[in-house]
Each structure stands twice: as structure tokens, then as C-alpha cells.
Design a protein around this motif. Structure first.
Motif, PDB file in Angstrom:
ATOM      1  N   GLU A  49     -10.297 -20.607 -26.699  1.00 20.96           N
ATOM      2  CA  GLU A  49      -9.339 -21.618 -26.255  1.00 20.96           C
ATOM      3  C   GLU A  49     -10.007 -22.546 -25.240  1.00 20.96           C
ATOM      4  OE1 GLU A  49      -4.853 -19.762 -26.514  1.00 20.96           O
ATOM      5  OE2 GLU A  49      -5.881 -19.798 -24.588  1.00 20.96           O
ATOM      6  N   TYR A  50      -9.768 -23.827 -25.416  1.00 19.39           N
ATOM      7  CA  TYR A  50     -10.312 -24.833 -24.517  1.00 19.39           C
ATOM      8  C   TYR A  50      -9.150 -25.394 -23.703  1.00 19.39           C
ATOM      9  CZ  TYR A  50     -14.125 -24.450 -27.878  1.00 19.39           C
ATOM     10  OH  TYR A  50     -15.125 -23.962 -28.698  1.00 19.39           O
ATOM     11  N   HIS A  51      -9.179 -25.163 -22.396  1.00 15.60           N
ATOM     12  CA  HIS A  51      -8.069 -25.552 -21.522  1.00 15.60           C
ATOM     13  C   HIS A  51      -8.449 -26.732 -20.646  1.00 15.60           C
ATOM     14  CE1 HIS A  51      -5.385 -21.909 -21.940  1.00 15.60           C
ATOM     15  NE2 HIS A  51      -6.499 -21.492 -22.522  1.00 15.60           N
ATOM     16  N   TYR A  52      -7.467 -27.604 -20.411  1.00 18.85           N
ATOM     17  CA  TYR A  52      -7.628 -28.655 -19.425  1.00 18.85           C
ATOM     18  C   TYR A  52      -6.372 -28.680 -18.562  1.00 18.85           C
ATOM     19  CZ  TYR A  52      -8.034 -33.129 -17.114  1.00 18.85           C
ATOM     20  OH  TYR A  52      -8.091 -34.098 -16.158  1.00 18.85           O
ATOM     21  N   GLU A  53      -6.522 -28.362 -17.283  1.00 17.92           N
ATOM     22  CA  GLU A  53      -5.403 -28.345 -16.334  1.00 17.92           C
ATOM     23  C   GLU A  53      -4.199 -27.603 -16.902  1.00 17.92           C
ATOM     24  OE1 GLU A  53      -4.490 -32.229 -14.919  1.00 17.92           O
ATOM     25  OE2 GLU A  53      -6.272 -32.324 -13.647  1.00 17.92           O
ATOM     26  N   ARG A  54      -4.430 -26.353 -17.297  1.00 14.19           N
ATOM     27  CA  ARG A  54      -3.393 -25.438 -17.770  1.00 14.19           C
ATOM     28  C   ARG A  54      -2.788 -25.850 -19.102  1.00 14.19           C
ATOM     29  NH1 ARG A  54      -2.157 -21.975 -13.643  1.00 14.19           N
ATOM     30  NH2 ARG A  54      -0.238 -21.306 -14.649  1.00 14.19           N
ATOM     31  N   ARG A  55      -3.386 -26.804 -19.773  1.00 20.57           N
ATOM     32  CA  ARG A  55      -2.951 -27.161 -21.122  1.00 20.57           C
ATOM     33  C   ARG A  55      -3.963 -26.612 -22.117  1.00 20.57           C
ATOM     34  NH1 ARG A  55      -2.312 -31.850 -18.062  1.00 20.57           N
ATOM     35  NH2 ARG A  55      -0.176 -32.646 -17.934  1.00 20.57           N
ATOM     36  N   VAL A  81     -19.199 -27.526 -23.536  1.00 23.67           N
ATOM     37  CA  VAL A  81     -18.159 -27.108 -22.595  1.00 23.67           C
ATOM     38  C   VAL A  81     -18.574 -27.629 -21.222  1.00 23.67           C
ATOM     39  CG1 VAL A  81     -16.993 -25.176 -21.512  1.00 23.67           C
ATOM     40  CG2 VAL A  81     -17.560 -25.082 -23.940  1.00 23.67           C
ATOM     41  N   GLY A  82     -17.854 -28.601 -20.715  1.00 21.55           N
ATOM     42  CA  GLY A  82     -18.271 -29.284 -19.490  1.00 21.55           C
ATOM     43  C   GLY A  82     -17.409 -28.974 -18.294  1.00 21.55           C
ATOM     44  N   PHE A  83     -17.503 -29.829 -17.285  1.00 18.77           N
ATOM     45  CA  PHE A  83     -16.911 -29.549 -15.988  1.00 18.77           C
ATOM     46  C   PHE A  83     -15.395 -29.535 -16.000  1.00 18.77           C
ATOM     47  CE2 PHE A  83     -17.284 -34.074 -16.460  1.00 18.77           C
ATOM     48  CZ  PHE A  83     -16.139 -34.599 -15.889  1.00 18.77           C
ATOM     49  N   SER A  84     -14.755 -30.231 -16.929  1.00 25.22           N
ATOM     50  CA  SER A  84     -13.294 -30.328 -16.899  1.00 25.22           C
ATOM     51  C   SER A  84     -12.603 -29.425 -17.912  1.00 25.22           C
ATOM     52  CB  SER A  84     -12.870 -31.776 -17.158  1.00 25.22           C
ATOM     53  OG  SER A  84     -13.313 -32.192 -18.435  1.00 25.22           O
ATOM     54  N   ILE A  85     -13.373 -28.732 -18.737  1.00 23.33           N
ATOM     55  CA  ILE A  85     -12.803 -27.854 -19.755  1.00 23.33           C
ATOM     56  C   ILE A  85     -13.053 -26.398 -19.373  1.00 23.33           C
ATOM     57  CG2 ILE A  85     -12.876 -27.155 -22.182  1.00 23.33           C
ATOM     58  CD1 ILE A  85     -11.670 -29.875 -21.830  1.00 23.33           C
ATOM     59  N   ILE A  86     -11.996 -25.602 -19.354  1.00 23.98           N
ATOM     60  CA  ILE A  86     -12.118 -24.163 -19.100  1.00 23.98           C
ATOM     61  C   ILE A  86     -12.052 -23.441 -20.432  1.00 23.98           C
ATOM     62  CG2 ILE A  86     -11.077 -22.152 -17.990  1.00 23.98           C
ATOM     63  CD1 ILE A  86      -9.903 -24.067 -15.914  1.00 23.98           C
ATOM     64  N   LEU A  87     -13.063 -22.630 -20.728  1.00 28.51           N
ATOM     65  CA  LEU A  87     -13.111 -21.872 -21.974  1.00 28.51           C
ATOM     66  C   LEU A  87     -12.613 -20.463 -21.725  1.00 28.51           C
ATOM     67  CD1 LEU A  87     -14.001 -21.914 -24.964  1.00 28.51           C
ATOM     68  CD2 LEU A  87     -16.230 -21.125 -24.208  1.00 28.51           C
ATOM     69  N   GLU A 285       1.212 -14.630 -20.170  1.00 37.32           N
ATOM     70  CA  GLU A 285       2.153 -15.331 -19.311  1.00 37.32           C
ATOM     71  C   GLU A 285       1.489 -15.863 -18.048  1.00 37.32           C
ATOM     72  OE1 GLU A 285       2.501 -10.861 -18.727  1.00 37.32           O
ATOM     73  OE2 GLU A 285       2.410 -12.274 -20.378  1.00 37.32           O
ATOM     74  N   ASP A 286       0.431 -15.208 -17.586  1.00 36.55           N
ATOM     75  CA  ASP A 286      -0.250 -15.657 -16.371  1.00 36.55           C
ATOM     76  C   ASP A 286      -0.983 -16.969 -16.600  1.00 36.55           C
ATOM     77  OD1 ASP A 286       0.566 -13.364 -15.065  1.00 36.55           O
ATOM     78  OD2 ASP A 286      -1.197 -12.234 -15.698  1.00 36.55           O
ATOM     79  N   MET A 287      -1.692 -17.065 -17.716  1.00 34.01           N
ATOM     80  CA  MET A 287      -2.487 -18.262 -17.987  1.00 34.01           C
ATOM     81  C   MET A 287      -1.606 -19.479 -18.246  1.00 34.01           C
ATOM     82  SD  MET A 287      -5.182 -20.038 -18.456  1.00 34.01           S
ATOM     83  CE  MET A 287      -6.570 -18.914 -18.516  1.00 34.01           C
ATOM     84  N   LEU A 288      -0.501 -19.266 -18.936  1.00 34.07           N
ATOM     85  CA  LEU A 288       0.241 -20.414 -19.450  1.00 34.07           C
ATOM     86  C   LEU A 288       1.586 -20.633 -18.775  1.00 34.07           C
ATOM     87  CD1 LEU A 288      -0.586 -20.054 -23.217  1.00 34.07           C
ATOM     88  CD2 LEU A 288      -1.665 -21.493 -21.520  1.00 34.07           C
ATOM     89  N   ASN A 289       1.839 -19.980 -17.628  1.00 32.77           N
ATOM     90  CA  ASN A 289       3.063 -20.224 -16.891  1.00 32.77           C
ATOM     91  C   ASN A 289       3.155 -21.696 -16.525  1.00 32.77           C
ATOM     92  OD1 ASN A 289       4.729 -18.080 -16.723  1.00 32.77           O
ATOM     93  ND2 ASN A 289       3.928 -17.291 -14.788  1.00 32.77           N
ATOM     94  N   PHE A 304      -7.489 -37.116 -25.583  1.00 36.56           N
ATOM     95  CA  PHE A 304      -8.159 -38.195 -24.867  1.00 36.56           C
ATOM     96  C   PHE A 304      -9.090 -37.630 -23.799  1.00 36.56           C
ATOM     97  CE2 PHE A 304      -8.169 -40.956 -21.106  1.00 36.56           C
ATOM     98  CZ  PHE A 304      -8.813 -42.076 -21.633  1.00 36.56           C
ATOM     99  N   VAL A 305      -8.583 -36.648 -23.024  1.00 31.23           N
ATOM    100  CA  VAL A 305      -9.395 -36.026 -21.977  1.00 31.23           C
ATOM    101  C   VAL A 305     -10.607 -35.333 -22.589  1.00 31.23           C
ATOM    102  CG1 VAL A 305      -9.451 -34.188 -20.244  1.00 31.23           C
ATOM    103  CG2 VAL A 305      -7.486 -35.734 -20.371  1.00 31.23           C
ATOM    104  N   PHE A 306     -10.401 -34.656 -23.739  1.00 31.19           N
ATOM    105  CA  PHE A 306     -11.497 -33.938 -24.393  1.00 31.19           C
ATOM    106  C   PHE A 306     -12.590 -34.916 -24.834  1.00 31.19           C
ATOM    107  CE2 PHE A 306     -13.525 -31.506 -27.810  1.00 31.19           C
ATOM    108  CZ  PHE A 306     -13.714 -30.301 -27.152  1.00 31.19           C
TER     109      PHE A 306
END
Length: 330
Positions: A49-55, A81-87, A285-289, A304-306
Motif C-alpha cells: 500500500e502506498y499512503h500519502y497523508e493517511r490516504r 518510493v520517495g519522501f512523501s509516500i509511505i509504503l 483501524e489504527d492506520m486508517l482512522n 496528482f500527488v503521486f
């Protein structure tokens, strides 16, 4: 008496040494499936999963759990996978469309998301051609359950009559849609596929070539499995004729795990004692609250952010090479 004890110790050491060589890097619990129920199949399959600001930005790739701390995937899934994407590594998923997954009277445990410590990309990987492999190192041990188990590394040789099985949540050619439920695709070995694709290198193997049955978009990095006494990982999904997928006589292309076995075992051995800051595994539930759902407006924003992130990575790569030449993407 001392001579007898010393002789006994030598014998125990020798037997242990032989056992470790025979087992190699394989986990003792590897390649086992709890039952024939579909919900138990491919318990080693990992969703990236590639996350950006909890999305959730995307779920475009998969991987295979090969030990408590190690996941193998395609390099092209993690190279940018760069500075703004959480894997995040998602374990134990069966049905993306449901909060609780049940099948034929059996319900799976809650899905587990694991924090990633680092990623080792094959040092000779370039531009999605050869050596398209990477190993993900987790910050905590993966919890082995009936729904989360590692797969064995390959042993022996391939027969021309080998049948493989691939899994993933990607596009399904027969139904022309992405799959919410983890696919289990039967694919025959397709030797000598060089005549189908230009530039097929020795580190690639092909499987499939049957109308309507193929891995496709969104399945990259996932496992190609051969079953025997235990399940073994022989390939990592790479590509093929993806426009469209599942054409007769056009097999899928997979990076050969057997070809890269020495490199894989070396990385596992060198990173088993990796000094990481242990974090607890992340429950659903913790990750996606309070996270935004992946609706139309959110999808456009995240895409767009990606795209911006991919562009920025050309200039801001968070990478370095260690003494062994491995590229670590932090």
C-alpha cells in the motif's frame, strides 16, 4: 571422558551444519497451507500500500513473505518510493471490499499492516529490464497465523510440464475488472518464451499463454508458485503482454527466484540482525482512522500527488549504496 564429550559435540555440530545447508534460507514453517478453503490459499501474499497523508494512494503491487522479516517483490514496485509516500506491507488480506473476510464458514483474522524498515534493490537492476527484484525488511516480526505464512524458496529443477499458480488483486482479463478477492490463477510453465518477447534474459521465466488466464496490471511483485510437498516461490510477477493481458500464446513474464537465489540468501543473511527501531504491527483501524475514503475526488488528489512525487524523485532520491553495492531505499 573428555574425548567422548568432544567427539559428541563435533557430531552434533556436523549434523546441525548439514541441516542448515539443506534448509538454506527457508523458514521451517514455510510453504504450508491450512486447508483447501479459498480463504487459506496463498497466505504468503502481501499487498503493498502506498499512503500519502493517511490516504491510500494505491495498491498497485504485491509481494511474497519469505520469512518473519523479509518480503520479496519487484524492484519496479519500490524504486520510486520517495519522501512523501509511505509504503506499508498489508498481510492476511483476502477480500478488499469487506472489513471481515469470510468464506465457506471460515473467517479470517483482522488484516495486519506492517511498518517497513528498509528496502534492498538488486544492485544490477536498471530500467525494469534485468534483475527486477527487491527485498523488503520489516521493522517487526510478521505474525504467523492460518492466514499469514511464509513461502519456501525454490529447490530442484523445473519440468516442462510444471504447473504454476499466481495470486494477486490486479486486473482480471476474463471479467475485465480489478479483483477485490485474492486471485488464484493456474498457469502452465511456458519454456523458450524468447520467441514471444524480444530481450527475454536468462533471469526470466514465462508462464501462461492461455486465453483469459494471466497476471495483469496491479499484480506486479506477486508470487508465481510451484506446489509439491510444500509451496515454493519460483517467480516474481514482472509483466508480459499487458495490453491486453491473457492472450492465447502470449505468456506472462516473471523474474526467476531460482536464478537469483544466492543473492536473495545473501541479503537475508546480512539483514537478519538489522538494527531497527521495533514498532508494533499496525492494525487496520489504527492506520486508517479518520482517513479519507478512496472516492473520486480523493483519488484524483492522491493521483496528482503521486505524479508530482514521481517527478520530484528524479531530483530527490533518498538512496545510498552500502559496501556490498545494495541500493537501500529508505
Amino acid at each position: 571422558m573428555r574425548r567422548h564429550v568432544f567427539s559428541l559435540m563435533k557430531s552434533v555440530f556436523f549434523i546441525t551444519w548439514v541441516f542448515l545447508i539443506l534448509v538454506g534460507a527457508n523458514d521451517n514453517n514455510c510453504g504450508l497451507v491450512e486447508s483447501s478453503n479459498p480463504i487459506h490459499q496463498n497466505p504468503w501474499h502481501v499487498v503493498l500500500e502506498y499512503h500519502y497523508e493517511r490516504r491510500i494512494a494505491n495498491r498497485i503491487c504485491g509481494g511474497s513473505l519469505i520469512g518473519k522479516r523479509h518480503i520479496i517483490t519487484s524492484a519496479h514496485c519500490v524504486e520510486d518510493v520517495g519522501f512523501s509516500i509511505i509504503l506499508v506491507a498489508l498481510l492476511g488480506e483476502y477480500n478488499m471490499a469487506s472489513d471481515r473476510d469470510c468464506e465457506r464458514g471460515v473467517c479470517a483474522d483482522p488484516v495486519v499492516r506492517m511498518v517497513i524498515a528498509s528496502i534492498v534493490i538488486h544492485p544490477e537492476y536498471h530500467n525494469r529490464m534485468k534483475n527486477d527484484l527487491a527485498i523488503i525488511i520489516l521493522e517487526a516480526d510478521a505474525p504467523y497465523t492460518d492466514f499469514i505464512r511464509p513461502i519456501c524458496l525454490p529447490t530442484g529443477n523445473l519440468s516442462r510440464h510444471t504447473t504454476f499458480y499466481a495470486s494477486g488483486f490486479g486486473y482480471t482479463p476474463r471479467y475485465k475488472t480489478y479483483s477485490d478477492i485474492k486471485k488464484d490463477i493456474t498457469l502452465p510453465y511456458y519454456p523458450n518464451c524468447g520467441r514471444n518477447y524480444n530481450g527475454v534474459t536468462p533471469d526470466l521465466i514465462c508462464a501462461g499463454g492461455i486465453e483469459g488466464f494471466d497476471t495483469c496490471w496491479g499484480d506486479s511483485g506477486g508470487p508465481l508458485v510451484r506446489y509439491g510437498k510444500r509451496a515454493e516461490l519460483w517467480g516474481v510477477t514482472k509483466g508480459g503482454n499487458n495490453d491486453p493481458c491473457g492472450l492465447q500464446g502470449q505468456p506472462g513474464v516473471y523474474t526467476s527466484v531460482d536464478y537469483h537465489l544466492s543473492w536473495i540468501k545473501k541479503v537475508i543473511g546480512e539483514t537478519k540482525g538489522l538494527n531497527t527501531t521495533r514498532k508494533d504491527l499496525i492494525k487496520d483501524e489504527d492506520m486508517l482512522n479518520n482517513s479519507a475514503t478512496n472516492n473520486g475526488s480523493t483519488s484524483l488528489f492522491v493521483c496528482f500527488v503521486f505524479i508530482i512525487n514521481q517527478w520530484m524523485n528524479i531530483f530527490l532520491k533518498c538512496r545510498y549504496r552500502n559496501n556490498n553495492g545494495y541500493v537501500l531505499v529508505m
